[in-house]
Design a protein around this motif. Sequence first.
Motif, short mmCIF file in Angstrom:
data_model
loop_
_atom_site.label_atom_id
_atom_site.label_comp_id
_atom_site.label_asym_id
_atom_site.label_seq_id
_atom_site.Cartn_x
_atom_site.Cartn_y
_atom_site.Cartn_z
N LEU A 120 -18.98 36.97 12.15
CA LEU A 120 -18.88 38.37 12.57
C LEU A 120 -19.28 38.56 14.03
CD1 LEU A 120 -20.36 40.13 9.41
CD2 LEU A 120 -17.95 40.02 10.11
N ILE A 121 -20.24 37.78 14.50
CA ILE A 121 -20.73 37.91 15.87
C ILE A 121 -19.81 37.23 16.87
CG2 ILE A 121 -22.57 37.13 17.42
CD1 ILE A 121 -24.56 37.77 15.29
N THR A 122 -19.19 36.13 16.49
CA THR A 122 -18.38 35.35 17.43
C THR A 122 -17.31 36.18 18.14
OG1 THR A 122 -18.81 33.31 16.22
CG2 THR A 122 -16.90 33.31 17.65
N PRO A 123 -16.52 37.01 17.46
CA PRO A 123 -15.53 37.82 18.20
C PRO A 123 -16.16 38.79 19.19
CG PRO A 123 -15.01 37.81 15.86
CD PRO A 123 -16.36 37.17 16.02
N GLY A 131 -10.14 34.80 17.82
CA GLY A 131 -9.59 33.98 16.74
C GLY A 131 -9.76 32.50 16.99
N PHE A 132 -9.54 32.07 18.22
CA PHE A 132 -9.70 30.66 18.58
C PHE A 132 -11.14 30.22 18.35
CE2 PHE A 132 -11.23 27.66 21.77
CZ PHE A 132 -10.50 26.55 21.42
N PHE A 133 -12.09 31.01 18.84
CA PHE A 133 -13.49 30.61 18.74
C PHE A 133 -13.98 30.58 17.30
CE2 PHE A 133 -13.38 31.82 23.25
CZ PHE A 133 -13.95 30.67 23.80
N VAL A 134 -13.59 31.55 16.49
CA VAL A 134 -13.99 31.55 15.08
C VAL A 134 -13.40 30.33 14.38
CG1 VAL A 134 -13.71 32.75 12.87
CG2 VAL A 134 -14.34 34.04 14.90
N ASN A 135 -12.12 30.05 14.60
CA ASN A 135 -11.48 28.89 13.97
C ASN A 135 -12.08 27.58 14.46
OD1 ASN A 135 -9.69 30.21 12.26
ND2 ASN A 135 -8.24 30.54 13.92
N PHE A 136 -12.36 27.48 15.75
CA PHE A 136 -12.95 26.26 16.30
C PHE A 136 -14.32 26.01 15.70
CE2 PHE A 136 -15.36 23.74 19.31
CZ PHE A 136 -14.48 22.72 19.57
#
Length: 161
Positions: A120-123, A131-136
Amino acid sequence: MTKKWSSRLTFFAFVVLMVGLGSNDSLRGIFSTIFQEHFSLTTTQLGLIVTASYIGNLVFLLVGGNLSTRFSKKRVLQVLILIWMAALALFAFTSNYTVLLIGMALALGSSTLLNTTMNLITPLLFATAPGFFVNFLFFTGNRHQRQPVYFGQPRRRLCLL
């Protein structure tokens, strides 16, 4: 410290945390034989370890979800990290089965909520490509959990990762 370096440091800390969280799930499976040997457990007692971990998930997600909406997500994240580390320390210092069950509920409950809170915090932290950072981060945390699949004879194996 510039915003660019602060962002990089935060991302690196999240990657390290996700690797730890990904390996945390092995407490239920891989370490079962170690727990069984160390505590002289029956199959039923081993099953209670898994049950305690799911009860921890249920309680932490229910209570923690409410806390993360009331308080700062950053503060909740910090408290979860402390609970998770303390619960993991229990495994190193206990020879009591009941303490093991409590530690399992705390460790896996806090790690599940920690993982959810990080997603929840990453975005919010990495708005350029959320989306890239959450998936990574998810890939980083779960990549090492994959078990190799072997085909063929014991001498000739094809390993698919």
